[in-house]
Scaffold this active site. Structure first.
Site, PDB file in Angstrom:
ATOM      1  N   ASP A   1       0.822  -1.212   0.000  1.00 18.15           N
ATOM      2  CA  ASP A   1       0.000   0.000   0.000  1.00 18.15           C
ATOM      3  C   ASP A   1       0.859   1.266   0.000  1.00 18.15           C
ATOM      4  OD1 ASP A   1      -2.448   1.316  -0.034  1.00 18.15           O
ATOM      5  OD2 ASP A   1      -2.522   1.480   2.146  1.00 18.15           O
ATOM      6  N   GLY A   2       0.304   2.325  -0.563  1.00 18.65           N
ATOM      7  CA  GLY A   2       0.964   3.637  -0.512  1.00 18.65           C
ATOM      8  C   GLY A   2       1.492   4.121  -1.858  1.00 18.65           C
TER       9      GLY A   2
ATOM     10  N   ARG B   1     -12.421   2.574  -7.518  1.00 21.59           N
ATOM     11  CA  ARG B   1     -11.581   3.701  -7.958  1.00 21.59           C
ATOM     12  C   ARG B   1     -12.034   4.209  -9.329  1.00 21.59           C
ATOM     13  NH1 ARG B   1      -5.626   2.582  -5.477  1.00 21.59           N
ATOM     14  NH2 ARG B   1      -6.409   1.895  -3.449  1.00 21.59           N
TER      15      ARG B   1
ATOM     16  N   SER C   1      -7.596  -5.462  -5.183  1.00 19.18           N
ATOM     17  CA  SER C   1      -8.631  -6.073  -4.344  1.00 19.18           C
ATOM     18  C   SER C   1      -9.995  -6.020  -5.021  1.00 19.18           C
ATOM     19  CB  SER C   1      -8.692  -5.360  -2.986  1.00 19.18           C
ATOM     20  OG  SER C   1      -9.379  -4.128  -3.104  1.00 19.18           O
TER      21      SER C   1
ATOM     22  N   GLU D   1       1.238 -13.292  12.255  1.00 18.49           N
ATOM     23  CA  GLU D   1       1.791 -12.125  12.946  1.00 18.49           C
ATOM     24  C   GLU D   1       1.629 -10.933  12.005  1.00 18.49           C
ATOM     25  OE1 GLU D   1       3.067 -12.048  16.048  1.00 18.49           O
ATOM     26  OE2 GLU D   1       2.533 -14.163  16.247  1.00 18.49           O
TER      27      GLU D   1
ATOM     28  N   SER E   1      -7.798  -4.839   5.128  1.00 19.62           N
ATOM     29  CA  SER E   1      -8.473  -4.531   3.860  1.00 19.62           C
ATOM     30  C   SER E   1      -8.823  -5.793   3.063  1.00 19.62           C
ATOM     31  CB  SER E   1      -7.627  -3.570   3.007  1.00 19.62           C
ATOM     32  OG  SER E   1      -7.382  -2.377   3.713  1.00 19.62           O
TER      33      SER E   1
ATOM     34  N   ASN F   1     -11.127  -2.585  -5.002  1.00 20.83           N
ATOM     35  CA  ASN F   1     -10.422  -1.553  -5.781  1.00 20.83           C
ATOM     36  C   ASN F   1     -11.177  -1.132  -7.046  1.00 20.83           C
ATOM     37  OD1 ASN F   1      -7.115  -2.754  -4.839  1.00 20.83           O
ATOM     38  ND2 ASN F   1      -8.255  -1.012  -4.041  1.00 20.83           N
ATOM     39  N   TRP F   2     -12.254  -1.865  -7.401  1.00 18.22           N
ATOM     40  CA  TRP F   2     -13.100  -1.446  -8.531  1.00 18.22           C
ATOM     41  C   TRP F   2     -13.781  -0.121  -8.248  1.00 18.22           C
ATOM     42  CZ3 TRP F   2     -12.589  -4.045 -12.962  1.00 18.22           C
ATOM     43  CH2 TRP F   2     -12.152  -5.372 -12.901  1.00 18.22           C
TER      44      TRP F   2
ATOM     45  N   ARG G   1      -0.106   7.701  -2.643  1.00 20.14           N
ATOM     46  CA  ARG G   1       0.420   8.780  -1.795  1.00 20.14           C
ATOM     47  C   ARG G   1       1.890   9.048  -2.088  1.00 20.14           C
ATOM     48  NH1 ARG G   1      -1.051   6.178   3.496  1.00 20.14           N
ATOM     49  NH2 ARG G   1      -1.495   4.453   2.065  1.00 20.14           N
TER      50      ARG G   1
HETATM   51  C1  IPE Z   1      -5.359  -2.716  -0.114  1.00 20.09           C
HETATM   52  O1  IPE Z   1      -5.081  -1.361  -0.243  1.00 20.09           O
HETATM   53  C2  IPE Z   1      -5.384  -3.383  -1.463  1.00 20.09           C
HETATM   54  C3  IPE Z   1      -4.089  -3.535  -2.127  1.00 20.09           C
HETATM   55  C4  IPE Z   1      -2.914  -3.176  -1.641  1.00 20.09           C
HETATM   56  C5  IPE Z   1      -4.156  -4.185  -3.416  1.00 20.09           C
HETATM   57  P1  IPE Z   1      -6.240  -0.273  -0.365  1.00 20.09           P
HETATM   58  O2  IPE Z   1      -5.563   1.038  -0.540  1.00 20.09           O
HETATM   59  O3  IPE Z   1      -7.221  -0.677  -1.395  1.00 20.09           O
HETATM   60  O4  IPE Z   1      -6.933  -0.375   1.068  1.00 20.09           O
HETATM   61  P2  IPE Z   1      -7.892   0.660   1.815  1.00 20.09           P
HETATM   62  O5  IPE Z   1      -8.973   1.054   0.846  1.00 20.09           O
HETATM   63  O6  IPE Z   1      -7.045   1.821   2.208  1.00 20.09           O
HETATM   64  O7  IPE Z   1      -8.393  -0.081   3.012  1.00 20.09           O
HETATM   65  C1  IPE Z   2      -1.788   0.242  -3.281  1.00 15.24           C
HETATM   66  O1  IPE Z   2      -1.520   1.603  -3.327  1.00 15.24           O
HETATM   67  C2  IPE Z   2      -1.956  -0.350  -4.652  1.00 15.24           C
HETATM   68  C3  IPE Z   2      -3.340  -0.745  -4.976  1.00 15.24           C
HETATM   69  C4  IPE Z   2      -4.354  -0.705  -4.178  1.00 15.24           C
HETATM   70  C5  IPE Z   2      -3.554  -1.242  -6.309  1.00 15.24           C
HETATM   71  P1  IPE Z   2      -2.701   2.666  -3.296  1.00 15.24           P
HETATM   72  O2  IPE Z   2      -3.067   2.995  -4.702  1.00 15.24           O
HETATM   73  O3  IPE Z   2      -3.800   2.213  -2.432  1.00 15.24           O
HETATM   74  O4  IPE Z   2      -1.955   3.909  -2.642  1.00 15.24           O
HETATM   75  P2  IPE Z   2      -2.556   4.891  -1.579  1.00 15.24           P
HETATM   76  O5  IPE Z   2      -2.990   4.067  -0.410  1.00 15.24           O
HETATM   77  O6  IPE Z   2      -3.706   5.600  -2.231  1.00 15.24           O
HETATM   78  O7  IPE Z   2      -1.416   5.796  -1.250  1.00 15.24           O
HETATM   79 MG    MG Z   3      -4.177   2.429  -0.444  1.00 12.64          MG
END
Ligand code: IPE
Ligand code: IPE
Ligand code: MG
Length: 246
Positions: A20-21, A71, A65, A212, A201, A68-69, A24
């Protein structure tokens, strides 16, 4: 073991990573979120190499995930196209590093181009033995449990010559477990989440019952082998009870 030698710390057999991240990381640099996803692929390759060096047997990477649809259409198609493109173009990476690629998640919801690449790469890397990398694409833990339960019920009904009794139709932990997407994988010992949030998530909900958890504030595109070594070292200091006495 020689005198004075410490017993070596436990190494996780299976690590799951919530990568994640990406977004950002990019927006803080005034870049497009999509560039964060592209950089995320480079991080994933670094971490696979380090996991092999650390003798990790299984690595599950959460790439997309079932939630993630939600978005924008632009970001969703970018991520899915990036996944398909990399499954194809990273083939030499898998071969050189002896990586066996598997997939978990709902194939039916994916565009056929992504599905085809997943089938091809899992087939072609089948005999590789250095590490098994499970790519979780269109994956949701609850969705996996529901699909597993339905498959378990269907196989029960199909295998009954006589009408099933109520008991025949009862599900057990074992029947659900054996119908998960990758039932032969051991449960993850360690789940890592990068990017600062402290939640699962919907990742490996069934499988991580006794995992863990390790949270890192660093955004995924910044992750290096050193970060993985730190997480593995931290895992080595934990005491796991599995419900028993400590
Ligand atoms: C979890 O990250 C899914 C993946 C890393 C593929 P998200 O960014 O989708 O999670 P939430 O929405 O912050 O919980
Ligand atoms: C995780 O990074 C990758 C996917 C969920 C595909 P994010 O796209 O969720 O990045 P942030 O959390 O918005 O920074
Ligand atoms: Mg994220």
């Amino acid at each position: 073991m020689g005198s004075g030698a410490k017993p070596s710390a436990a190494v996780p057999r299976h690590i799951g990573i919530i990568m994640d991240g990406n977004g950002r990381w990019a927006t803080r640099r005034k870049l497009r979120r999509t560039l964060g996803h592209t950089r995320g692929i480079e991080a994933a390759k670094r971490i696979v190499r380090e996991a092999i060096a650390q003798k990790i047997e299984y690595l599950s990477l959460y790439a997309f995930s079932t939630e993630n649809w939600r978005r924008t259409e632009e970001e969703v198609s970018f991520i899915l196209a990036l996944v398909a493109k990399n499954l194809r173009s990273q083939y030499s990476f898998y071969r050189e590093n002896n990586v066996c690629v598997r997939h978990s998640g709902n194939l039916e919801g994916l565009p056929c181009q992504v599905r085809d690449e997943i089938h091809r790469v899992t087939e072609e890397t089948r005999a590789n033995t250095a590490i098994t990398v499970n790519l979780a694409v269109n994956y949701g833990g609850r969705d996996e449990i529901v699909r597993a339960a339905n498959r378990a019920l269907q196989s029960r009904q199909a295998s009954c010559d006589t009408p099933p009794t109520q008991d025949d139709l009862l599900l057990t932990e074992e029947t659900i477990q054996s119908h998960l997407d990758l039932p032969d994988l051991p449960d993850p010992d360690l789940i890592i989440r990068t990017g600062g949030h402290r939640r699962l998530s919907n990742f490996l909900i069934w499988e991580s019952a006794y995992a863990e958890l390790y949270f890192s504030n660093r955004f995924w595109p910044e992750w290096t082998g050193k970060d993985l070594r730190k997480a593995i070292h931290d895992f080595g200091s934990r005491k796991r009870n599995f419900g028993g006495t400590g």
